[in-house]
Design an enzyme around this catalytic site. Structure first.
Site, PDB file in Angstrom:
ATOM      1  N   ARG A 235       0.858  -1.181   0.000  1.00  0.00           N
ATOM      2  CA  ARG A 235       0.000   0.000   0.000  1.00  0.00           C
ATOM      3  C   ARG A 235       0.898   1.236   0.000  1.00  0.00           C
ATOM      4  NH1 ARG A 235      -3.467  -2.685  -1.553  1.00  0.00           N
ATOM      5  NH2 ARG A 235      -5.564  -3.048  -0.745  1.00  0.00           N
ATOM      6  N   GLU A 264      -3.626   7.843  -5.236  1.00  0.00           N
ATOM      7  CA  GLU A 264      -3.817   7.168  -6.522  1.00  0.00           C
ATOM      8  C   GLU A 264      -5.080   7.702  -7.191  1.00  0.00           C
ATOM      9  OE1 GLU A 264      -3.800   2.954  -5.727  1.00  0.00           O
ATOM     10  OE2 GLU A 264      -1.801   3.027  -4.839  1.00  0.00           O
ATOM     11  N   HIS A 292      -1.088   0.481  -9.642  1.00  0.00           N
ATOM     12  CA  HIS A 292      -1.773  -0.424  -8.704  1.00  0.00           C
ATOM     13  C   HIS A 292      -2.377  -1.598  -9.486  1.00  0.00           C
ATOM     14  CE1 HIS A 292      -3.902  -0.696  -4.558  1.00  0.00           C
ATOM     15  NE2 HIS A 292      -3.724  -1.906  -5.074  1.00  0.00           N
TER      16      HIS A 292
HETATM   17  P1  NAI Z   1      -0.984 -11.335   4.804  1.00  0.00           P
HETATM   18  O1  NAI Z   1      -1.931 -10.895   5.859  1.00  0.00           O
HETATM   19  O2  NAI Z   1      -0.955 -12.763   4.399  1.00  0.00           O
HETATM   20  O3  NAI Z   1       0.512 -10.914   5.199  1.00  0.00           O
HETATM   21  C1  NAI Z   1       0.857  -9.717   5.799  1.00  0.00           C
HETATM   22  C2  NAI Z   1       2.025 -10.006   6.735  1.00  0.00           C
HETATM   23  O4  NAI Z   1       2.505  -8.753   7.216  1.00  0.00           O
HETATM   24  C3  NAI Z   1       1.654 -10.858   7.938  1.00  0.00           C
HETATM   25  O5  NAI Z   1       2.502 -11.980   8.058  1.00  0.00           O
HETATM   26  C4  NAI Z   1       1.823  -9.923   9.113  1.00  0.00           C
HETATM   27  O6  NAI Z   1       2.263 -10.562  10.291  1.00  0.00           O
HETATM   28  C5  NAI Z   1       2.871  -8.966   8.579  1.00  0.00           C
HETATM   29  N1  NAI Z   1       2.937  -7.686   9.286  1.00  0.00           N
HETATM   30  C6  NAI Z   1       1.917  -6.991   9.828  1.00  0.00           C
HETATM   31  N2  NAI Z   1       2.388  -5.863  10.403  1.00  0.00           N
HETATM   32  C7  NAI Z   1       3.723  -5.869  10.197  1.00  0.00           C
HETATM   33  C8  NAI Z   1       4.761  -4.974  10.543  1.00  0.00           C
HETATM   34  N3  NAI Z   1       4.518  -3.856  11.246  1.00  0.00           N
HETATM   35  N4  NAI Z   1       6.024  -5.273  10.178  1.00  0.00           N
HETATM   36  C9  NAI Z   1       6.286  -6.404   9.484  1.00  0.00           C
HETATM   37  N5  NAI Z   1       5.348  -7.312   9.138  1.00  0.00           N
HETATM   38  C10 NAI Z   1       4.075  -7.027   9.476  1.00  0.00           C
HETATM   39  O7  NAI Z   1      -1.318 -10.403   3.540  1.00  0.00           O
HETATM   40  P2  NAI Z   1      -0.916 -10.668   2.023  1.00  0.00           P
HETATM   41  O8  NAI Z   1      -1.983 -11.458   1.341  1.00  0.00           O
HETATM   42  O9  NAI Z   1       0.466 -11.151   1.949  1.00  0.00           O
HETATM   43  O10 NAI Z   1      -1.022  -9.182   1.455  1.00  0.00           O
HETATM   44  C11 NAI Z   1      -0.121  -8.180   1.888  1.00  0.00           C
HETATM   45  C12 NAI Z   1      -0.608  -6.807   1.420  1.00  0.00           C
HETATM   46  O11 NAI Z   1      -0.497  -6.710   0.007  1.00  0.00           O
HETATM   47  C13 NAI Z   1      -2.104  -6.560   1.687  1.00  0.00           C
HETATM   48  O12 NAI Z   1      -2.329  -6.055   2.986  1.00  0.00           O
HETATM   49  C14 NAI Z   1      -2.492  -5.574   0.612  1.00  0.00           C
HETATM   50  O13 NAI Z   1      -2.530  -4.269   1.138  1.00  0.00           O
HETATM   51  C15 NAI Z   1      -1.381  -5.694  -0.425  1.00  0.00           C
HETATM   52  N6  NAI Z   1      -1.915  -6.060  -1.734  1.00  0.00           N
HETATM   53  C16 NAI Z   1      -1.624  -5.275  -2.817  1.00  0.00           C
HETATM   54  C17 NAI Z   1      -2.111  -5.594  -4.057  1.00  0.00           C
HETATM   55  C18 NAI Z   1      -1.767  -4.784  -5.267  1.00  0.00           C
HETATM   56  O14 NAI Z   1      -2.462  -4.888  -6.290  1.00  0.00           O
HETATM   57  N7  NAI Z   1      -0.722  -3.989  -5.243  1.00  0.00           N
HETATM   58  C19 NAI Z   1      -3.004  -6.748  -4.257  1.00  0.00           C
HETATM   59  C20 NAI Z   1      -3.177  -7.560  -3.072  1.00  0.00           C
HETATM   60  C21 NAI Z   1      -2.664  -7.210  -1.849  1.00  0.00           C
END
Ligand code: NAI
Length: 337
Positions: A235, A264, A292
């Site tokens: 993000r 965005e 994005h």
């Molecule tokens: P997820 O929930 O599986 O993984 C997120 C990880 O970040 C978790 O392991 C969590 O413990 C960790 N985390 C949380 N706070 C943290 C911190 N302060 N420091 C370090 N690690 C921390 O989520 P997933 O599926 O891997 O997605 C990650 C992000 O990708 C989503 O939240 C979303 O915003 C973004 N995203 C972007 C897309 C795009 O089109 N650019 C599409 C899909 C997701």
């Protein structure tokens, strides 16, 4: 059941019909104004398709609504507490495009470090462009340290890809239990400052929340190992764009590949975006933006829509709740499905 979809892409009627005649869709496509209160009151469920725009109408106006779904992974646009106070679960769709985003992170990195985008522009646009040295960030990836911020679904998929390119993967994720490093097979680093000191590439995969907003800012970038490349497919607001721009301009960091921005579409008035669009020399081959789009493939778009509806139908027909992300905000038991 009546599902209100807001901020939608082109509606996929064939996909909707597969859920049967008792599932009725009310499609609100215009993001410039919120759906009317009458439509909100009539909805049994609401889906917000946008990653960046909120639903536009407060949870209190959804009198019948039993479930709110973010059609996507990130749920920073959803009012978790507001829905929770009404006993309404908020759910996301976590698994529609994990590999697309991980692929995209590596694509941004490879475009910078193999120079494919710079070469393409040079060969096409300039008569003197047949040069192997037209890309400033070309480097050997084997042996580079690829640091993952947030080793969740996407972070892990990105880590596996980086490892396949013979990079050394490290990760920082304070929320994973002890032993996660054994399961993942990558080195865990407990201090983010150490990550910055060791990383050649920092790939961001955390959610956006109060803790991560602005996390990669002046302080962390000041600790970066020389030559750092920052990749952000998570993000925009996780990275302080002013600080990143300054670090790029002063060569504190080598490059950045950003799929997401704090504002965005890209804000033409931001100095970094301006410099990029005007092709200022210090941005050439060192900054790469995409709109994005990391989530996107036709398959992912279809999965995302279908899975969002499945979450609703599963809850409203069978009482089975999937992917709830506001459990800690539920002030009372979920309303009966
Ligand atoms: P997820 O929930 O599986 O993984 C997120 C990880 O970040 C978790 O392991 C969590 O413990 C960790 N985390 C949380 N706070 C943290 C911190 N302060 N420091 C370090 N690690 C921390 O989520 P997933 O599926 O891997 O997605 C990650 C992000 O990708 C989503 O939240 C979303 O915003 C973004 N995203 C972007 C897309 C795009 O089109 N650019 C599409 C899909 C997701």
């Amino acid at each position: 059941m009546r599902i209100l979809k807001v901020n939608t892409y082109a509606p996929d009627t064939a996909l909707y019909q597969a859920f049967g005649p008792d599932v009725v869709f009310d499609i609100h496509r215009d993001p410039s104004e919120p759906p009317s209160l009458d439509r909100c009151r009539a909805a049994d469920a609401v889906i917000n398709c946008s990653a960046t725009l909120p639903i536009g109408v407060g949870a209190e106006h959804f009198e019948r609504c039993r479930i709110a779904v973010r059609e996507g992974v990130g749920y920073d646009t959803m009012d978790l507490a507001g829905w929770g106070a009404r006993g309404v679960p908020v759910c996301n769709v976590p698994d529609y495009g994990t590999t697309e985003v991980a692929d995209h992170a590596l694509a941004l990195l490879l475009a910078l470090t193999r120079g494919t985008s710079s070469y393409q522009e040079a060969v096409r646009d300039r008569s003197d462009g047949w040069r192997y040295d037209a890309a400033p960030l070309v480097r050997r990836l084997r042996g580079q340290t690829f640091a993952v911020l947030g080793l969740g679904r996407i972070g892990l998929a990105a880590a596996r890809r980086a490892a396949a390119f013979d990079m050394k993967v490290i990760f920082y994720d304070p929320y994973l239990p002890n032993g996660a490093e054994l399961a993942a097979g990558y080195e865990r680093v407990r201090r983010i400052e150490e990550v910055m000191a060791r990383a050649d590439i920092l790939s961001i995969h955390t959610p956006l929340n109060d803790e991560t907003r602005g996390m990669v800012g002046v302080d962390l970038l000041a600790k970066a190992k020389p030559g750092l490349i920052v990749i952000n497919t998570a993000r925009g607001p996780i990275v302080d764009l002013d600080a990143l721009g300054e670090a790029l301009k002063t060569a504190r960091i080598a490059g950045a590949g950003l799929d997401v921005l704090p504002k965005e579409p890209a804000d033409s008035d931001h100095p970094l975006i301006k410099a990029y669009r005007q092709r200022e020399a210090w941005t050439e081959g060192r900054l790469m933006l995409s709109p994005h789009s990391a989530f996107y493939s036709p398959s992912a778009l279809e999965d995302m829509q279908r899975k969002a509806i499945e979450v609703i139908v599963s809850y409203l027909r069978e009482g089975v709740l999937m992917n709830c992300v506001n459990a800690e905000h539920m002030k009372r038991a979920p309303r009966a499905a």
